[in-house]
Every structure is written in C-alpha cells, then in structure tokens.
Write a protein that holds these residues in place. Structure first.
Motif, PDB file in Angstrom:
ATOM      1  N   LYS A   1       0.809  -1.212   0.000  1.00 44.55           N
ATOM      2  CA  LYS A   1       0.000   0.000   0.000  1.00 44.55           C
ATOM      3  C   LYS A   1       0.845   1.265   0.000  1.00 44.55           C
ATOM      4  CE  LYS A   1      -3.858  -2.339   2.267  1.00 44.55           C
ATOM      5  NZ  LYS A   1      -4.644  -2.512   3.523  1.00 44.55           N
TER       6      LYS A   1
ATOM      7  N   ASP B   1      -5.951 -18.468   3.319  1.00 44.10           N
ATOM      8  CA  ASP B   1      -5.833 -17.272   2.483  1.00 44.10           C
ATOM      9  C   ASP B   1      -4.609 -17.425   1.593  1.00 44.10           C
ATOM     10  OD1 ASP B   1      -5.670 -14.811   1.297  1.00 44.10           O
ATOM     11  OD2 ASP B   1      -5.772 -13.654   3.147  1.00 44.10           O
TER      12      ASP B   1
ATOM     13  N   GLU C   1      -1.996 -14.730   1.928  1.00 44.04           N
ATOM     14  CA  GLU C   1      -1.082 -14.882   3.064  1.00 44.04           C
ATOM     15  C   GLU C   1       0.091 -15.781   2.695  1.00 44.04           C
ATOM     16  OE1 GLU C   1      -2.989 -16.192   6.586  1.00 44.04           O
ATOM     17  OE2 GLU C   1      -4.250 -14.402   6.804  1.00 44.04           O
TER      18      GLU C   1
ATOM     19  N   ASP D   1       3.914  -8.463   5.470  1.00 44.46           N
ATOM     20  CA  ASP D   1       2.605  -8.462   6.105  1.00 44.46           C
ATOM     21  C   ASP D   1       1.518  -8.504   5.028  1.00 44.46           C
ATOM     22  OD1 ASP D   1       0.284  -8.016   7.503  1.00 44.46           O
ATOM     23  OD2 ASP D   1       0.880  -6.073   8.329  1.00 44.46           O
ATOM     24  N   PRO D   2       0.698  -9.559   4.981  1.00 42.75           N
ATOM     25  CA  PRO D   2      -0.322  -9.641   3.924  1.00 42.75           C
ATOM     26  C   PRO D   2      -1.341  -8.506   3.986  1.00 42.75           C
ATOM     27  CG  PRO D   2      -0.634 -11.387   5.544  1.00 42.75           C
ATOM     28  CD  PRO D   2       0.694 -10.759   5.840  1.00 42.75           C
ATOM     29  N   SER D   3      -1.593  -7.969   5.180  1.00 44.28           N
ATOM     30  CA  SER D   3      -2.552  -6.867   5.283  1.00 44.28           C
ATOM     31  C   SER D   3      -2.032  -5.577   4.661  1.00 44.28           C
ATOM     32  CB  SER D   3      -2.911  -6.619   6.749  1.00 44.28           C
ATOM     33  OG  SER D   3      -1.793  -6.104   7.466  1.00 44.28           O
ATOM     34  N   ALA D   4      -0.714  -5.511   4.412  1.00 44.79           N
ATOM     35  CA  ALA D   4      -0.118  -4.319   3.799  1.00 44.79           C
ATOM     36  C   ALA D   4      -0.068  -4.415   2.277  1.00 44.79           C
ATOM     37  CB  ALA D   4       1.289  -4.088   4.344  1.00 44.79           C
TER      38      ALA D   4
END
Length: 441
Positions: free
Chosen positions: A134, A185, A188, A200-203
């Motif tokens: 991101k 996921d 991930e 970090d997969p959320s990033a």
C-alpha cells in the motif's frame, strides 16, 4: 558469461535464466541483476539521466530497456534495437483468489493469452509475480511447487481420448490444498514466500501473479539435441539479446575488440511485457516505453527534433520472437515449400499481410548479419489456409517508422507449458544479435 560460448554453455545459461524468471517481473529483475554485474547502471525514469556514452537500463513493471552508447555517438546516431518480450501465455491470479469445494482448496485464475490448456494438466506448478504494498513498494514472490490442474480419470470419461474439451471457467481451477476456503488465504501464503522473511499480507494493496511450471529445463534426445523448458516463447529471445548486449558492452571497452566506430550504432535491448495479449500497456510495444527511452537518449546527445528523426531513419529493429518448426505429425499444417527444422538456424519470418514486419531490405540485412556471424538461417511463411500470429515487429515499425525484420528460434509445442527447441539455435540467435549490435544498416 563469456561470449562466444559453446552451444552447450549457452543452453545451460538459458535454462538458468528461465528458472530464475517464472514471471515477467522476475525476468527483468534477473536481467537487471546480470546487467549490473556487467557494468550497466540502472536509471530512474523520474530522475535526470546521464548524458553521453555509457551503459544503462531501466525497468518499467515487467519490461526492460537496456542500451550501450559508444564513444563518438552524436545527435544523428542510429539505434540497433533487439525487440523481444518477457511474458508467456498461461494463467493469472484473480481477485479473491482463495476458492474451493468439497474439501479442496483451489485458486481462482484467469486465462492469460492463448495457452495450450491441456499442456498445463497434471503438472506441479507455482505462483510467481509481484506484490505491491500500500506504500508503493514492490516485492517479488514465488511459491515453488504448489498447484496442479488435475485431469479427470479415464474411468469417469471413457471418451476422453476421442476429444478432450476443457471449459476455461469450470475445468481450469487448480488445487493447492485441502480444507475450507474460509480457513485459508492464498494471499497470506504468497506474502510469506517473499524472500528475506516475507511481508505483512494486510499491507499488500495489489498483485500481479501468474502460474508457472516448476519442472527444471532439460537437454535430451538421441544426441542431446533437444532442449525443453517453460517460457521459451519468448525468454529465448530476451536471453539472446541480454547475452549479446553484455558481449557488445565488453567489446566497446576492449581496445582489441571490433568497435562500432564513431557515431554508433547505439545498441538497445527492448524486452516488452504483454505481447501475448496485444501489447496494449505502458510496458508493452504499443505503449510509449521504447520511444520514451530513445527520445531521452537523443536528447542527452544534443539532438534537435530534426536530428532525432534522422537518428530514427538510420535505425533498425530486429524483432525476435519464437517461431514454428515443422511438426512431423502435422506437416500439412505448414507451407509445403518451407519446412524449418530444429537446429537449422534462426527463422526469418515473412508474411505478405505484414503480420511480420520483414521486407526485402530487412531480409537482405538479416542475410548479411547471419553471413558475418557464420550462422545458418531458415525462412518461415505460413500455410495460406492457416493465419499466422504476429509480434512486436509491426507495432514497432508502425509506431516509430523504424525498419524492422522479424526473426526467432524455431519451436515445437509453442504456447505449451513446456516448449521444445534445438540446443544450437538459441546461441546462434545470440551470435547474430551480437554482430547486429555493432553493425551499421
């Protein structure tokens, strides 16, 4: 690697390049790594560039442009361009990629280009490509063996050998594990396979990830005359151009080696992305990337608009993409009088409707180059009843007005997950390209 190398050394190096390049992003990363080792400087398109002679390259997404400006180059110096591409037909990961039914984990994929679907069945496959964070940072990822498109057993389809039909949506969903999609996921997993500890997969904000074969390249045949690997269309040409450009750069720095002489030519390797889907992208041959680079090189040499046009008029492009060898079981699909064979030399590709950009002037120049390199070549033309594909050649000629000739290494099983060439032809293409890089047209 040293050049000229033997065919055996070249094919082993091609195999190493293919293995390091499961996606277009990996291919340009590996090419850039090799270029930096050879003394090339990577430039940033958002920064000013160095003017004058030198060895440089840029990477734009999955494309790479590299060039060598010799001493004595001026505003009207022409460019000798080897054009290739880094992508191959296959499958690309969709949004919300973690799917599955009946206890299987599957991956949602979209068909990319025109692959031979059946060739991807019952193979150990990997996911590879880039994750874009991101904050804009990019990370390469590759899973190693992970997926498989399992074929239905013959006991459940007794007529399968009478004609296999694969529905791109229903049947081309690879399996990669067991369980419920709600508990796993795939993103991930991809994030965890980024080198040096994962991310970090959320990033992760976006991704360009494809499926690639994991079987190592191999030399085989009664006399070791065949070479099989994934993505020979068109890493065979990208690698040939890379090897030739590095050799040319070494020649420019050696007082005992043949020199291009004052005024050029300026050798350019243009490895585009997205050729298999029409080249309509900012990193494709229909986009501005090559023109952007050539304009900035000319600007650095002090060219006016008129002088830049003179430089383009003095330029030449060899569009190198894989071509078809005659298939022994389907010879009727080929032109009756032109039957290229493996290890018979690179192809000169000709089409009356300009699906290939070769004309008489280009053919004569190619014959001259092959003669100087001591390399045989073969002519390819399609059967009139079977339309041929196309390449970046006509696109480059149309966009920039540069005379272009279409060539390439002959293959069997083109657009298969694993393609076949002769062990002699890739090195021959590199040898002719090295002569091209230092020869005025």
């Amino acid at each position: 690697m040293p050049f000229p190398a033997s065919a055996a050394d070249h094919i082993q190096d091609l195999g190493a390049f293919v293995s390091a390049s499961p996606s277009s992003f990996h291919a340009v990363h590996e090419a850039g790594r090799r270029l930096e080792e050879a003394g090339f400087t990577r430039l940033d398109e958002m920064e000013p560039w160095e003017d004058g002679p030198g060895l440089f390259f840029i990477i734009r997404d999955g494309a790479l442009i590299a060039w060598a400006v010799p001493e004595g180059s001026g505003p009207t110096t022409g460019f000798n361009i080897l054009g290739a591409h880094t992508d191959s037909p296959g499958f690309k990961l969709k949004p919300k990629p973690t799917t599955g039914v009946h206890g299987w984990l599957q991956a949602g994929v979209e068909v990319y280009g025109g692959p031979l679907l059946n060739s991807w069945l019952d193979r150990e496959l990997q996911l590879a490509g880039r994750l874009v964070m991101k904050d804009g940072r990019e990370n390469l990822t590759a899973t190693g063996p992970l997926l498989r498109f399992p074929q239905l057993a013959i006991h459940l389809d007794r007529a399968v050998n009478d004609g296999l039909t694969l529905d791109k949506q229903r049947h081309m969903n690879p399996v990669w594990g067991l369980g419920s999609p709600s508990d796993f996921d795939l993103l991930e997993l991809l994030a965890s396979r980024v080198p040096d500890g994962g991310v970090d997969p959320s990033a992760v904000g976006g991704y360009d990830v494809v499926i690639a074969d994991t079987q190592p390249p191999a030399v085989f045949g009664g006399k070791g005359e065949f070479f099989a690997a994934g993505r020979l269309d068109n890493l065979s040409s990208t690698h040939a151009g890379l090897v030739a450009l590095v050799a040319h750069a070494e020649a420019l720095s050696s007082s005992s080696a043949p020199q291009a002489g004052p005024g050029g030519p300026i050798a350019v390797l243009a490895a585009f992305d997205h050729e298999e889907i029409g080249s309509n992208s900012r990193s494709g041959a229909c986009g501005p990337i090559l023109e952007d680079v050539l304009v900035r090189i000319s600007d650095g040499l002090g060219a006016s608009v008129g002088q830049r046009r003179q430089a383009l008029a003095a330029s030449f492009c060899v569009s190198a993409d894989a071509g078809h060898a005659v298939h022994p079981n389907y010879a009727e699909r080929h032109d009756p009088a032109n039957h290229p064979v493996l290890n018979g030399g690179p192809l000169l590709k000709i089409n009356a409707n300009q699906r290939y950009a070769t004309d008489a002037t280009g053919a004569a120049f190619w014959a001259r180059l092959c003669g100087e390199a001591g390399v045989p070549y073969q002519e390819f033309v399609s059967n009139n009843a079977i339309p041929c594909g196309s390449t970046i050649g006509p696109l480059t000629a149309t966009r920039l007005g540069i005379r272009t000739v279409d060539v390439g290494v002959p293959l069997l099983s083109m657009h298969s997950a694993r393609e076949l060439c002769g062990v002699e032809d890739p090195r021959r293409l590199a040898a002719v390209t090295e002569v091209f890089f230092r020869t005025g047209s």
